[in-house]
Design a protein around this motif. Structure first.
Motif, PDB file in Angstrom:
ATOM      1  N   GLU A   1     -12.154   1.668  -8.959  1.00 37.02           N
ATOM      2  CA  GLU A   1     -10.969   1.128  -9.620  1.00 37.02           C
ATOM      3  C   GLU A   1     -11.231   0.894 -11.100  1.00 37.02           C
ATOM      4  O   GLU A   1     -10.433   1.272 -11.941  1.00 37.02           O
ATOM      5  CB  GLU A   1     -10.557  -0.188  -8.960  1.00 37.02           C
ATOM      6  CG  GLU A   1     -10.100  -0.037  -7.525  1.00 37.02           C
ATOM      7  CD  GLU A   1      -8.844   0.813  -7.401  1.00 37.02           C
ATOM      8  OE1 GLU A   1      -8.032   0.824  -8.350  1.00 37.02           O
ATOM      9  OE2 GLU A   1      -8.680   1.477  -6.371  1.00 37.02           O
ATOM     10  N   PHE A   2     -12.379   0.251 -11.391  1.00 35.68           N
ATOM     11  CA  PHE A   2     -12.631  -0.136 -12.778  1.00 35.68           C
ATOM     12  C   PHE A   2     -12.741   1.084 -13.696  1.00 35.68           C
ATOM     13  O   PHE A   2     -12.322   1.043 -14.837  1.00 35.68           O
ATOM     14  CB  PHE A   2     -13.899  -0.978 -12.883  1.00 35.68           C
ATOM     15  CG  PHE A   2     -13.688  -2.434 -12.574  1.00 35.68           C
ATOM     16  CD1 PHE A   2     -12.759  -3.180 -13.297  1.00 35.68           C
ATOM     17  CD2 PHE A   2     -14.407  -3.079 -11.574  1.00 35.68           C
ATOM     18  CE1 PHE A   2     -12.557  -4.527 -13.024  1.00 35.68           C
ATOM     19  CE2 PHE A   2     -14.208  -4.419 -11.288  1.00 35.68           C
ATOM     20  CZ  PHE A   2     -13.282  -5.144 -12.015  1.00 35.68           C
TER      21      PHE A   2
ATOM     22  N   VAL B   1     -11.125   3.682 -13.934  1.00 37.93           N
ATOM     23  CA  VAL B   1      -9.867   4.201 -14.459  1.00 37.93           C
ATOM     24  C   VAL B   1      -8.944   3.103 -14.981  1.00 37.93           C
ATOM     25  O   VAL B   1      -7.825   3.373 -15.393  1.00 37.93           O
ATOM     26  CB  VAL B   1      -9.105   5.026 -13.397  1.00 37.93           C
ATOM     27  CG1 VAL B   1      -9.789   6.353 -13.196  1.00 37.93           C
ATOM     28  CG2 VAL B   1      -8.969   4.264 -12.104  1.00 37.93           C
ATOM     29  N   LYS B   2      -9.379   1.859 -14.960  1.00 36.79           N
ATOM     30  CA  LYS B   2      -8.505   0.779 -15.436  1.00 36.79           C
ATOM     31  C   LYS B   2      -9.096   0.049 -16.624  1.00 36.79           C
ATOM     32  O   LYS B   2      -8.373  -0.467 -17.459  1.00 36.79           O
ATOM     33  CB  LYS B   2      -8.210  -0.199 -14.299  1.00 36.79           C
ATOM     34  CG  LYS B   2      -7.398   0.467 -13.204  1.00 36.79           C
ATOM     35  CD  LYS B   2      -6.836  -0.462 -12.185  1.00 36.79           C
ATOM     36  CE  LYS B   2      -5.946   0.302 -11.223  1.00 36.79           C
ATOM     37  NZ  LYS B   2      -6.677   1.285 -10.412  1.00 36.79           N
ATOM     38  N   ALA B   3     -10.414   0.023 -16.718  1.00 37.07           N
ATOM     39  CA  ALA B   3     -11.047  -0.609 -17.880  1.00 37.07           C
ATOM     40  C   ALA B   3     -10.875   0.305 -19.090  1.00 37.07           C
ATOM     41  O   ALA B   3     -10.571   1.481 -18.938  1.00 37.07           O
ATOM     42  CB  ALA B   3     -12.527  -0.843 -17.579  1.00 37.07           C
TER      43      ALA B   3
ATOM     44  N   VAL C   1      -9.905  -6.833 -17.384  1.00 35.12           N
ATOM     45  CA  VAL C   1      -9.093  -5.645 -17.117  1.00 35.12           C
ATOM     46  C   VAL C   1      -7.614  -6.026 -16.954  1.00 35.12           C
ATOM     47  O   VAL C   1      -6.731  -5.288 -17.395  1.00 35.12           O
ATOM     48  CB  VAL C   1      -9.620  -4.879 -15.881  1.00 35.12           C
ATOM     49  CG1 VAL C   1      -8.595  -3.900 -15.353  1.00 35.12           C
ATOM     50  CG2 VAL C   1     -10.892  -4.132 -16.265  1.00 35.12           C
TER      51      VAL C   1
ATOM     52  N   PRO D   1      -6.316   6.292 -18.350  1.00 38.42           N
ATOM     53  CA  PRO D   1      -6.803   7.522 -17.721  1.00 38.42           C
ATOM     54  C   PRO D   1      -6.374   7.529 -16.255  1.00 38.42           C
ATOM     55  O   PRO D   1      -6.515   6.520 -15.580  1.00 38.42           O
ATOM     56  CB  PRO D   1      -8.322   7.415 -17.859  1.00 38.42           C
ATOM     57  CG  PRO D   1      -8.606   5.992 -18.169  1.00 38.42           C
ATOM     58  CD  PRO D   1      -7.392   5.432 -18.814  1.00 38.42           C
TER      59      PRO D   1
END
Lengths: 337, 484
Positions: free
Chosen positions: A108-109, A111-113, B439, B454
């Motif tokens: 998850e991280f 593509v989200k960070a 985040v 992305p």
């Protein structure tokens, strides 16, 4: 047979040992390819990494649930064994859990960070997959060696740790051959070719070591007439390895024919190896110490779970199939829209 | 430190970290279903934008919840073998039903919910969203059944020191289950309400004027305002239920060391420093009779005092007072802050009109209210953790009330081994909690500035990447969010 069926204290533990074994087998194949994809991360470039993650993105969570199922069944059906096995494997379990955490959140991280951290999360994804695979292989070795920590058993476990990791990488590569195309598929074929030797050595090492460690297992395999009706196991394994070898020589093919042969053969090998091990250890759940009958929960509690399992298992199978049908074909970019 | 204390800290750390994420996903699943249904009904794309933003938060929270949950299923065995050995016949089937009915359901349809929007028919996507929400709630149901049973065990008998189930309906519907379940589900709803309002307020402050942000801010504020009075009512009922079944816990929550003279009732201790040495409160601030009124709904009703849980030989069978006393107050204070903020916001939106004279406009909210929502974005976490500490520490010294003590269940793992894994877990959890919050803020910032995150396939466009890695563009006030 009849007296087994008549006594719930006999057939319930057997049924639950079967269900637990099935869950472990499904886990090893399904999460095996997820972990394998993570293990192959360092060999891929950035665009390939994205595609590799996309090939397992919709599935990994359900795949990991089989581990929860397996340890859950151990916990609920054989509570005494659950405590004995897990306290003996305290440290490798902790390493595996940290690995599973890193792997799962990195999905998850990454593509989200913010993009500048993506490399870091990619490394966490690899590291998590590696810690998980190595610790699972280590636990497998310790289990075969009877959960007894001496320098020899630790050394053997270190070897199985490496081999299971190679095995996972192999099945991961085989999955990618089926799910990808072009340059990445070419690479995956290369990876699978490299992994096949590890697979051969790993299965060989466990097959040789188990009977040597335990006279009981030796007796089970190398006595007449058992050896006769067990002979299909090694013969089928050899046939699958040959088929794999042939398929990997022909791949990648122009019309993508046979792209799923390596994954199918690999799964077949995992299944055969699993049945070999299950045969060796039956009826023990803690090797040489505790049988499934001694460790089982009260029959009335097992009965309640069994009723639920019989109702729910077909539904689980149905929506697992649905997920694989919805996300069939070559992996494409995963999008929320 | 000994193995028991280290194992308790380790399990406490794991379960605290874990509960943060289910608390979000349980209610957020239903909220996403609501957004999807609003979109289906109105065709207004703002609801789909809201869905797409919050489904990312859901996916991230879900992953964290899953991996931290697996940790616990193993720790039952590695650290607390006595638990399953003694109560496995009850706990086992409940946990098995959670895995069978809930975990596979969530995991099976999560992929379709997250990535299936353009791959499956619209109804199936909506249905998948429903099933995931249903699965998370079902999971909460089973685990709260088990947890409640540990507080108020019923429907079992002891044979040779091992618990055997006698009546499954009594086990499932044990005395504290309905209150605890409702209290937790509402807590999840409030956590999500304030998270949505807080992140939406943050986007508004970042300069996001999109209609979807206005809609979610209004949604969060109203959801909070509606749920908080219900939660206060349910919390009160839960407290009275606890008084009946675990009076020592309530005495600790109230800091009620010794009985007052006849007719004086029980005061409500607003603040104090409970002192275990003197068995009394230091610096006590109290309101006479209010404790009686809250707990017994009468002017001079009494409740058991802590002194009644000390045996003749000095053995203490009540929980440690200070942690229970403080965490209870933190939970209540957070709830009061939630009440104040959500009602203020709703009142302001109801009375004032926005720039174009629109009713219920978030433009009617002054900046300080937005800042307050941002500050309270994670207030649900504070209240949930404080509440769980109250009830779980309040159960001590029991693991299963009246059946098994915590000390009896612990594994004889060497203390240094537990310490080393504890440090590893704490390090991982600290990093992940920090990353999660960072985040969340980044997602809000990126959505405000129309930054394409992305995708899992990656932004293949090299130009976009170059822009991304180069210096960030200055914030553009008033920028709108283009549809992704």
């Amino acid at each position: 047979m009849a007296e087994i069926l008549a006594d719930p204290a006999l057939w319930l533990p057997l049924t639950f040992a079967g269900l637990m074994g099935l869950s472990i087998l499904i886990y090893v194949v399904l999460d095996g390819f997820d972990l394998g994809v993570g293990l192959l991360f360092p060999f891929a470039d950035e665009a390939e990494k994205d595609r590799m993650v996309a090939s397992i993105g919709p599935f990994w969570d359900a795949n990991e649930t089989w581990l929860v199922m397996a340890v859950g069944l151990l916990l609920v059906a054989f509570p005494v064994a659950h405590g004995a096995i897990l306290t003996a494997l305290y440290l490798p379990v902790a390493v595996m859990l940290v690995g599973l955490i890193l792997r799962g959140v990195a999905f998850e991280f990454r593509v989200k960070a913010p993009l500048r951290y993506k490399r870091g999360w990619d490394f966490a994804f690899f590291l998590g997959s590696a810690l998980t695979s190595l610790s699972q292989g280590f636990m497998l070795g310790m289990y075969i060696m009877g959960l007894d920590a001496t320098s020899a058993t630790l050394a053997f476990s270190a070897v199985t740790a490496v081999f299971l990791t190679v095995g996972y990488s192999f099945i991961g590569a085989a999955w990618l051959i089926g799910k990808t195309e072009g340059a990445l598929q070419d690479k995956a074929v290369e990876w699978a070719r490299g992994g096949i030797w590890g697979l051969l050595l790993g299965i060989g090492a466990i097959s040789v070591a188990s009977p040597l460690v335990s006279p009981r297992i030796f007796e089970r395999w190398f006595s007449w007439p058992e050896i006769l009706w067990l002979s299909p196991l090694p013969i089928l394994s050899a046939a699958l390895l040959l088929a794999l070898w042939g398929a990997l020589r022909r791949l990648p093919s122009a019309d993508d024919r046979g792209a799923w042969v390596p994954f199918s053969c690999g799964t077949g090998l995992f299944v055969l190896a699993f049945f070999g091990m299950a045969y060796s250890f039956y009826p023990y759940v803690v090797p040489e110490q505790l049988t499934i009958f001694e460790a089982a929960s009260a029959p009335e509690s097992l009965m309640i779970i069994l009723v639920g399992a019989i109702v729910v298992m077909p539904m689980i199978a149905a929506y697992t199939v649905l997920a694989y049908v919805v996300f069939r074909g070559k992996a494409t970019d995963l999008r929320y829209d | 430190m000994d193995t028991l204390l280290l194992s308790r800290i380790q399990f406490g750390a794991n379960i605290s970290f874990h509960i943060l994420f289910p608390t979000i996903t349980i209610a957020l699943g239903w909220v996403l279903l609501w957004f999807k249904l609003r979109y289906n009904a109105t065709g207004d794309f703002k609801w789909m934008e809201a869905y797409r933003f919050w489904v990312k938060v859901f996916a991230l929270s879900f992953a964290l919840g899953v991996v931290s949950g697996i940790t616990m299923s193993f720790q039952f065995g590695t650290n607390w073998p006595g638990f399953m050995e003694t109560v496995g016949n009850v706990a086992g089937p409940l946990l098995a039903y959670e895995v069978l009915t809930a975990f596979f359901l969530e995991a099976g349809f999560l992929g379709i919910m997250l990535f299936g929007f353009s791959r499956v028919p619209g109804w199936l996507h909506t249905f998948a969203t429903f099933l995931v929400a249903f699965g998370t709630t079902l999971s909460a149901f089973w685990i709260l059944v088990l947890n409640s049973w540990m507080h108020t065990p019923a429907g079992f008998e002891l044979r040779d020191g091992v618990v055997h189930a006698t009546d499954w309906l009594e086990i499932i519907f044990n005395p504290s289950m309905p209150y605890r379940l409702l209290h937790m589900l509402l807590a999840s709803g409030l956590t999500v309400a304030f998270l949505i309002a807080g992140i939406s307020a943050l986007r508004l402050l970042f300069g996001d004027r999109s209609r979807s942000v206005a809609a979610t801010l209004r949604f969060g504020a109203v959801m909070g305002a509606v749920l908080i009075p219900v939660q206060i009512l349910v919390g009160d009922m839960h407290g009275i239920n606890t008084l009946e079944h675990q009076p020592a816990k309530v005495a600790a929550m109230e800091g009620h060391w010794e009985q007052y003279p006849e007719g004086e009732g029980v005061p409500l201790v607003l603040f104090a420093l409970p002192n275990a040495e003197t068995r009394d409160n230091d610096y006590e601030v109290k309101i006479p009779h209010l404790g009686s009124l809250v707990l017994t709904h009468s002017w001079d009703g009494t409740i058991p005092a802590l002194d009644e849980f000390v045996a003749e030989d000095g053995t203490v069978t009540h929980p440690p007072v200070a942690p229970v006393f403080y965490s209870f107050r933190i939970m209540v204070a957070t709830g009061m802050a939630m009440l104040l903020l959500s009602w203020t916001a709703v009142a302001l939106m109801a009375r004032r009109r926005g720039p174009e004279g629109a009713r219920w406009s978030v433009e009617a909210l002054p900046r300080w209210v937005l800042y307050a929502f941002v500050a309270m974005a994670l207030s649900g976490w504070v209240a949930v953790l404080a509440g769980w500490y109250t009830t779980e520490i309040g159960r001590q010294p029991w693991l299963v009330h009246g059946v098994l003590t915590t000390a009896q269940a612990v594994a004889e793992v060497p203390a240094p081994m537990v310490l080393s894994t504890l440090i590893a877990y704490l390090a991982v959890y600290a990093v992940l909690t920090g990353a999660y919050v960072a985040v969340l803020i980044y997602l809000a910032w990126a959505a405000t500035h129309g930054k394409p995150l992305p995708t899992r396939g990656g932004t293949a466009d090299p130009v976009e990447r170059a822009v991304e890695t180069a210096a960030r563009p200055a914030a553009r006030p008033g920028a709108t969010t283009p549809a992704e």
